[in-house]
Design an enzyme around this catalytic site. Structure first.
Site, PDB file in Angstrom:
ATOM      1  N   LYS A  44       0.838  -1.205   0.000  1.00 46.13           N
ATOM      2  CA  LYS A  44       0.000   0.000   0.000  1.00 46.13           C
ATOM      3  C   LYS A  44       0.870   1.251   0.000  1.00 46.13           C
ATOM      4  O   LYS A  44       0.657   2.172  -0.789  1.00 46.13           O
ATOM      5  CB  LYS A  44      -0.898   0.019   1.228  1.00 46.13           C
ATOM      6  CG  LYS A  44      -1.558   1.374   1.505  1.00 46.13           C
ATOM      7  CD  LYS A  44      -2.443   1.388   2.720  1.00 46.13           C
ATOM      8  CE  LYS A  44      -1.726   1.675   3.986  1.00 46.13           C
ATOM      9  NZ  LYS A  44      -1.459   3.109   4.264  1.00 46.13           N
ATOM     10  N   ASN A  45       1.866   1.269   0.897  1.00 47.13           N
ATOM     11  CA  ASN A  45       2.654   2.485   1.067  1.00 47.13           C
ATOM     12  C   ASN A  45       3.693   2.690  -0.024  1.00 47.13           C
ATOM     13  O   ASN A  45       4.368   3.716  -0.044  1.00 47.13           O
ATOM     14  CB  ASN A  45       3.276   2.519   2.466  1.00 47.13           C
ATOM     15  CG  ASN A  45       2.199   2.707   3.526  1.00 47.13           C
ATOM     16  OD1 ASN A  45       1.065   3.086   3.206  1.00 47.13           O
ATOM     17  ND2 ASN A  45       2.527   2.416   4.763  1.00 47.13           N
ATOM     18  N   ARG A 143      -0.041  14.461  12.651  1.00 47.64           N
ATOM     19  CA  ARG A 143       0.451  14.253  11.276  1.00 47.64           C
ATOM     20  C   ARG A 143       0.836  15.588  10.600  1.00 47.64           C
ATOM     21  O   ARG A 143       0.321  15.938   9.547  1.00 47.64           O
ATOM     22  CB  ARG A 143      -0.580  13.508  10.431  1.00 47.64           C
ATOM     23  CG  ARG A 143      -1.189  12.266  11.042  1.00 47.64           C
ATOM     24  CD  ARG A 143      -0.219  11.142  11.333  1.00 47.64           C
ATOM     25  NE  ARG A 143       0.342  10.505  10.177  1.00 47.64           N
ATOM     26  CZ  ARG A 143      -0.246   9.530   9.485  1.00 47.64           C
ATOM     27  NH1 ARG A 143      -1.452   9.149   9.800  1.00 47.64           N
ATOM     28  NH2 ARG A 143       0.361   8.955   8.454  1.00 47.64           N
ATOM     29  N   PRO A 144       1.716  16.384  11.183  1.00 47.86           N
ATOM     30  CA  PRO A 144       2.124  17.650  10.549  1.00 47.86           C
ATOM     31  C   PRO A 144       2.892  17.403   9.255  1.00 47.86           C
ATOM     32  O   PRO A 144       3.318  16.278   8.967  1.00 47.86           O
ATOM     33  CB  PRO A 144       3.032  18.287  11.604  1.00 47.86           C
ATOM     34  CG  PRO A 144       3.551  17.148  12.398  1.00 47.86           C
ATOM     35  CD  PRO A 144       2.460  16.128  12.438  1.00 47.86           C
ATOM     36  N   VAL A 145       3.052  18.455   8.467  1.00 49.54           N
ATOM     37  CA  VAL A 145       3.802  18.361   7.212  1.00 49.54           C
ATOM     38  C   VAL A 145       4.908  19.414   7.155  1.00 49.54           C
ATOM     39  O   VAL A 145       5.382  19.774   6.069  1.00 49.54           O
ATOM     40  CB  VAL A 145       2.877  18.490   5.982  1.00 49.54           C
ATOM     41  CG1 VAL A 145       1.991  17.263   5.823  1.00 49.54           C
ATOM     42  CG2 VAL A 145       2.049  19.777   6.063  1.00 49.54           C
ATOM     43  N   LEU A 147       8.028  19.260   7.776  1.00 45.89           N
ATOM     44  CA  LEU A 147       9.291  18.834   7.148  1.00 45.89           C
ATOM     45  C   LEU A 147       9.183  18.869   5.623  1.00 45.89           C
ATOM     46  O   LEU A 147      10.125  19.229   4.918  1.00 45.89           O
ATOM     47  CB  LEU A 147       9.678  17.435   7.631  1.00 45.89           C
ATOM     48  CG  LEU A 147       9.925  17.292   9.139  1.00 45.89           C
ATOM     49  CD1 LEU A 147      10.233  15.848   9.499  1.00 45.89           C
ATOM     50  CD2 LEU A 147      11.053  18.218   9.595  1.00 45.89           C
ATOM     51  N   ASP A 331       3.754   0.338  12.087  1.00 49.17           N
ATOM     52  CA  ASP A 331       2.545  -0.240  11.481  1.00 49.17           C
ATOM     53  C   ASP A 331       2.299  -1.677  11.928  1.00 49.17           C
ATOM     54  O   ASP A 331       1.217  -2.216  11.693  1.00 49.17           O
ATOM     55  CB  ASP A 331       2.621  -0.179   9.952  1.00 49.17           C
ATOM     56  CG  ASP A 331       2.626   1.242   9.455  1.00 49.17           C
ATOM     57  OD1 ASP A 331       2.981   1.463   8.281  1.00 49.17           O
ATOM     58  OD2 ASP A 331       2.309   2.156  10.244  1.00 49.17           O
ATOM     59  N   VAL A 353       6.799   6.516  17.543  1.00 52.89           N
ATOM     60  CA  VAL A 353       6.674   7.237  16.269  1.00 52.89           C
ATOM     61  C   VAL A 353       5.446   8.134  16.254  1.00 52.89           C
ATOM     62  O   VAL A 353       5.528   9.306  15.892  1.00 52.89           O
ATOM     63  CB  VAL A 353       6.628   6.236  15.090  1.00 52.89           C
ATOM     64  CG1 VAL A 353       6.393   6.968  13.774  1.00 52.89           C
ATOM     65  CG2 VAL A 353       7.925   5.427  15.031  1.00 52.89           C
ATOM     66  N   ARG A 423      -8.958   0.136   3.846  1.00 50.78           N
ATOM     67  CA  ARG A 423      -8.040   1.130   3.300  1.00 50.78           C
ATOM     68  C   ARG A 423      -6.668   0.498   3.053  1.00 50.78           C
ATOM     69  O   ARG A 423      -5.953   0.871   2.139  1.00 50.78           O
ATOM     70  CB  ARG A 423      -7.861   2.299   4.274  1.00 50.78           C
ATOM     71  CG  ARG A 423      -9.068   3.174   4.428  1.00 50.78           C
ATOM     72  CD  ARG A 423      -8.756   4.360   5.299  1.00 50.78           C
ATOM     73  NE  ARG A 423      -7.581   5.075   4.807  1.00 50.78           N
ATOM     74  CZ  ARG A 423      -7.028   6.111   5.433  1.00 50.78           C
ATOM     75  NH1 ARG A 423      -7.540   6.544   6.569  1.00 50.78           N
ATOM     76  NH2 ARG A 423      -5.981   6.726   4.941  1.00 50.78           N
TER      77      ARG A 423
HETATM   78  C1  EPZ Z   1       4.152   6.842   6.432  1.00 52.45           C
HETATM   79  O1  EPZ Z   1       3.391   7.907   6.984  1.00 52.45           O
HETATM   80  C2  EPZ Z   1       3.168   5.695   6.228  1.00 52.45           C
HETATM   81  N1  EPZ Z   1       2.124   6.108   5.312  1.00 52.45           N
HETATM   82  C3  EPZ Z   1       2.557   5.304   7.573  1.00 52.45           C
HETATM   83  O2  EPZ Z   1       1.716   4.189   7.346  1.00 52.45           O
HETATM   84  C4  EPZ Z   1       3.685   4.873   8.510  1.00 52.45           C
HETATM   85  O3  EPZ Z   1       3.148   4.543   9.772  1.00 52.45           O
HETATM   86  C5  EPZ Z   1       4.688   6.031   8.655  1.00 52.45           C
HETATM   87  O4  EPZ Z   1       5.183   6.413   7.347  1.00 52.45           O
HETATM   88  C6  EPZ Z   1       5.886   5.656   9.511  1.00 52.45           C
HETATM   89  O5  EPZ Z   1       6.522   4.549   8.974  1.00 52.45           O
HETATM   90  C7  EPZ Z   1       2.389   6.136   3.974  1.00 52.45           C
HETATM   91  O6  EPZ Z   1       3.482   5.836   3.525  1.00 52.45           O
HETATM   92  C8  EPZ Z   1       1.257   6.528   3.088  1.00 52.45           C
HETATM   93  P1  EPZ Z   1       6.212   9.978   8.838  1.00 52.45           P
HETATM   94  P2  EPZ Z   1       4.055   9.383   7.114  1.00 52.45           P
HETATM   95  O7  EPZ Z   1       6.256  11.255   8.097  1.00 52.45           O
HETATM   96  O8  EPZ Z   1       4.935   9.639   5.977  1.00 52.45           O
HETATM   97  C9  EPZ Z   1       6.243  13.203  12.222  1.00 52.45           C
HETATM   98  C10 EPZ Z   1      -0.174   2.862   7.685  1.00 52.45           C
HETATM   99  O9  EPZ Z   1      -0.741   2.379   8.671  1.00 52.45           O
HETATM  100  N2  EPZ Z   1       6.307  14.183  11.140  1.00 52.45           N
HETATM  101  O10 EPZ Z   1       7.376   9.044   8.753  1.00 52.45           O
HETATM  102  O11 EPZ Z   1       2.962  10.335   7.382  1.00 52.45           O
HETATM  103  C11 EPZ Z   1       4.879  12.523  12.291  1.00 52.45           C
HETATM  104  O12 EPZ Z   1       3.963  13.306  13.010  1.00 52.45           O
HETATM  105  C12 EPZ Z   1       0.313   4.290   7.701  1.00 52.45           C
HETATM  106  O13 EPZ Z   1       0.037   2.242   6.604  1.00 52.45           O
HETATM  107  C13 EPZ Z   1       6.516  15.527  11.450  1.00 52.45           C
HETATM  108  O14 EPZ Z   1       6.638  15.898  12.614  1.00 52.45           O
HETATM  109  O15 EPZ Z   1       4.915   9.175   8.436  1.00 52.45           O
HETATM  110  C14 EPZ Z   1       5.186  11.219  12.963  1.00 52.45           C
HETATM  111  O16 EPZ Z   1       5.167  11.404  14.360  1.00 52.45           O
HETATM  112  C15 EPZ Z   1       0.061   4.975   9.035  1.00 52.45           C
HETATM  113  N3  EPZ Z   1       6.576  16.438  10.447  1.00 52.45           N
HETATM  114  C16 EPZ Z   1       6.606  10.897  12.501  1.00 52.45           C
HETATM  115  O17 EPZ Z   1       7.141  12.123  11.971  1.00 52.45           O
HETATM  116  C17 EPZ Z   1       6.438  16.076   9.126  1.00 52.45           C
HETATM  117  O18 EPZ Z   1       6.516  16.956   8.242  1.00 52.45           O
HETATM  118  C18 EPZ Z   1       6.669   9.856  11.406  1.00 52.45           C
HETATM  119  O19 EPZ Z   1       5.873  10.308  10.358  1.00 52.45           O
HETATM  120  C19 EPZ Z   1       6.227  14.713   8.832  1.00 52.45           C
HETATM  121  C20 EPZ Z   1       6.165  13.790   9.844  1.00 52.45           C
END
Ligand code: EPZ
Length: 463
Positions: A44-45, A143-145, A147, A331, A353, A423
C-alpha cells in the site's frame, strides 16, 4: 488494451468488496487453525506514493502489482481530479500524466488521504505551482507536514498556508525548483518521498540527510530511476538526486506489502498454525521476523520470496519499541499487541513514532486482554485465553489487530471499523477464509440483529 477508463468523478473503478465497507462488519469465530498459502498483495505504502510519482512522468506509467484498496481508489480520484488519465486492468494501473490540467488538488479527497499530500512535490516540480490542502490530523496523531514544507522552501519554493491550503509556487522565470542540501529533523517517510520526487526535476543536486530508509522509499526511488531519474543512496540516511529535465515512460512492478505479510505471520502465530506466505521479501521483514522468533515463533524461508510459518507451541513475552526503519515498524505495533496479549508473561510496548497509536489496547481488553496504557507505553500482561465480543477498530492497523485477536478468541468476535481495514488490507477477510478461518463479512444490521444491540457509535475519525 481492454481496460476500464477511470471515471473522473469516481477515480479507479470500484474496488469491489463483498459489501460497502462502511456498512459492514466482520464476524469471526475463533479457535480455528489456518493452513494453505496466502498471496501477499503489492505494498500500500509503495502504491500510493508511486501513483503520486507518476505525476513526474511526461509519458506512460505502467504500474503492476497494485493492491485493491480503498486508499488506492481514492488516490486515483485525486489524480483524475488533476486531469491525469488512469486506466485499470486488474492489478495493473496505466497512468498518463502528460497533461496535468490543474495545480489545485481536491480538498475533500486530500483531507481523507494523507498520502495524496505527497503529490505536492511532483506537482510543484512539473508546474512550478501547487495548491495542496493540508492532510490534517487523524486517529493516530497530528500528522504535521512541516518537514515537507521546509524542504520545498529550501529548494526555492514560496509556501503560504491559509484556510487549510498549502499554496506553493516557484518564483522567477521557468518556475523550476533548485537543488539543495536538506537535513530532515526526523527521518519522515513522507517528507523523504515528497522531497526526493521534487528533486528529480530540480535544477542541480539535492542531498537529503537523515532521510527515511523504509523499503517503500527505496521502491519509489527505483520507480523514479526507471523513469530516468538520477538517485543514489535510497535506503540509506543520505539520498543524492541530480535533477533532470524530463522523465520518460516506465513499466514497473510494486514490491510486496511487508506489513500485510507481517500481519498474516501474526495471524499464524496466534492461531498456532502452519502455512505459506508469498511473495514476501524477507529482508523487508527483518525486525518483524526477529521479534517473532524472540517470541518463540518459528519462521523459515521456503523457496524464493516465500516464507513458511510453523506451528507455534508456546508464545513468549517480548518488549517492543517502534522506530524508523530498520527499527521495529510502527505499522506492526497494533497486530503485535494482540499477539503479546496471549504470551506467557509480561511485555512492554513503547510507541515512539506516533503520539496516539495505542487506542486498540482498550478494545483488546474488551476481549479479555490485560493491558494498561500510560502515555505512549502499553504494559501487556499475557492471558491464557481471549473471549469474543463486539469491538471497534479506530484506525487501519488497530482494525487488523482486532481481526487477528478474534481469530484466537473463544466464541464470536464482531469487528466494526472496516472502512479503515479496507483502506490498507487487500480483501483480508477473503484471504483468511481461504486459509480456513471462520470469518464472515455481514451488514451492520445483520450483526445488530444477532446481538440485539447496536455496536458502539463509530467514534473514530478518518485516519
Ligand atoms: C508513512 O506515513 C506511512 N504512510 C505510515 O503508514 C507509517 O506509519 C509512517 O510512514 C511511519 O513509517 C504512507 O506511507 C502513506 P512519517 P508518514 O512522516 O509519511 C512526524 C499505515 O498504517 N512528522 O514518517 O505520514 C509525524 O507526526 C500508515 O500504513 C513531522 O513531525 O509518516 C510522525 O510522528 C500509518 N513532520 C513521525 O514524523 C512532518 O513533516 C513519522 O511520520 C512529517 C512527519
Amino acid at each position: 488494451m481492454e481496460g476500464s477508463l477511470i471515471n473522473p468523478s469516481s477515480g479507479l473503478t470500484d474496488v469491489k468488496t463483498s459489501l460497502e465497507a462502511d456498512s459492514s462488519v466482520l464476524q469471526i469465530w475463533g479457535g480455528h487453525s489456518l493452513q494453505g498459502h496466502v498471496e501477499i498483495s503489492g505494498a500500500k505504502n509503495s502504491a500510493l506514493v508511486i501513483m503520486a510519482g507518476a505525476l513526474l512522468c511526461s509519458g506512460d506509467c505502467h504500474i503492476r502489482n497494485v493492491p485493491k484498496l480503498a486508499d488506492v481508489k481514492k488516490m486515483g480520484q485525486v489524480l483524475s481530479a488533476l486531469g491525469v488519465r488512469l486506466e485499470q486492468n486488474g492489478d495493473t494501473l496505466d497512468i498518463d500524466a502528460r497533461e496535468i490540467t490543474t495545480s489545485k488538488a481536491p480538498y475533500e479527497l486530500v483531507t481523507q488521504l494523507r498520502a495524496s499530500f505527497f503529490a505536492i512535490g511532483p506537482i510543484l516540480a512539473r508546474l512550478g505551482v501547487a495548491q495542496m490542502p493540508l492532510p490534517g490530523g487523524c486517529a493516530i496523531g497530528a500528522r504535521p507536514v512541516d518537514l515537507h514544507v521546509r524542504g520545498l522552501q529550501a529548494m526555492g519554493a514560496e509556501v503560504q498556508i491559509e484556510h487549510g491550503i498549502c499554496n506553493a509556487y516557484v518564483p522567477g522565470s521557468g518556475g523550476r525548483l533548485q537543488g539543495a542540501k536538506i537535513y530532515l529533523d526526523s527521518p519522515s517517510v513522507g517528507a523523504t518521498e515528497t522531497l526526493m520526487m521534487a528533486a528529480t526535476l530540480a535544477d542541480g543536486e539535492t542531498i537529503l540527510e537523515n532521510a527515511a530508509r523504509e523499503p517503500e522509499v527505496v521502491d519509489l526511488a527505483n520507480f523514479c530511476i526507471a523513469m530516468g531519474a538520477k538517485i543514489e543512496g535510497a535506503g540509506t540516511s543520505t539520498i543524492t538526486i541530480q535533477g533532470v529535465l524530463k522523465l520518460h515512460s516506465v513499466d514497473y512492478s510494486i514490491i510486496p506489502d511487508r506489513i500485510e505479510a507481517g500481519t498474516f505471520l501474526i495471524a499464524g502465530a496466534i492461531t498456532r498454525s502452519e502455512f505459506i506466505l508469498s511473495p514476501v521479501i524477507p529482508d523487508h521483514l527483518t525486525p518483524v521476523i526477529a521479534k517473532l522468533r524472540e517470541m518463540g515463533v518459528r519462521i523459515v524461508e521456503d523457496g524464493h520470496n516465500c516464507l513458511r510459518i510453523l506451528k507455534t507451541e508456546k508464545l513468549l513475552p517480548a518488549d517492543i519499541e517502534t522506530l524508523p526503519h530498520p527499527g521495529f515498524p510502527t505499522d506492526m505495533q497494533a497486530p503485535f499487541m494482540s499477539l503479546l496479549a496471549m504470551a506467557d508473561g509480561d511485555s512492554l510496548i513503547n510507541e515512539s513514532v506516533f503520539e496516539n497509536r495505542l487506542r486498540h489496547a482498550s478494545e483488546l481488553n474488551r476481549l479479555g486482554a490485560d493491558i494498561r496504557v500510560k502515555r505512549n507505553t502499553a504494559f501487556v500482561r499475557g492471558v491464557q485465553m481471549l473471549s469474543g465480543a463486539p469491538v471497534l477498530g479506530t484506525d487501519l492497523r488497530a482494525s487488523a489487530a482486532l481481526v487477528v485477536a478474534g481469530l484466537a478468541a473463544e466464541g464470536k468476535t464482531t469487528v466494526q471499523g472496516l472502512q479503515f481495514l479496507d483502506r490498507g488490507y487487500d480483501r483480508m477477510d477473503l484471504k483468511l477464509q481461504q486459509l480456513g478461518a471462520k470469518i464472515l463479512r455481514v451488514t451492520q444490521v445483520e450483526a445488530d440483529a444477532e446481538y440485539g444491540l447496536s455496536l458502539l457509535p463509530s467514534e473514530a475519525s478518518i485516519s
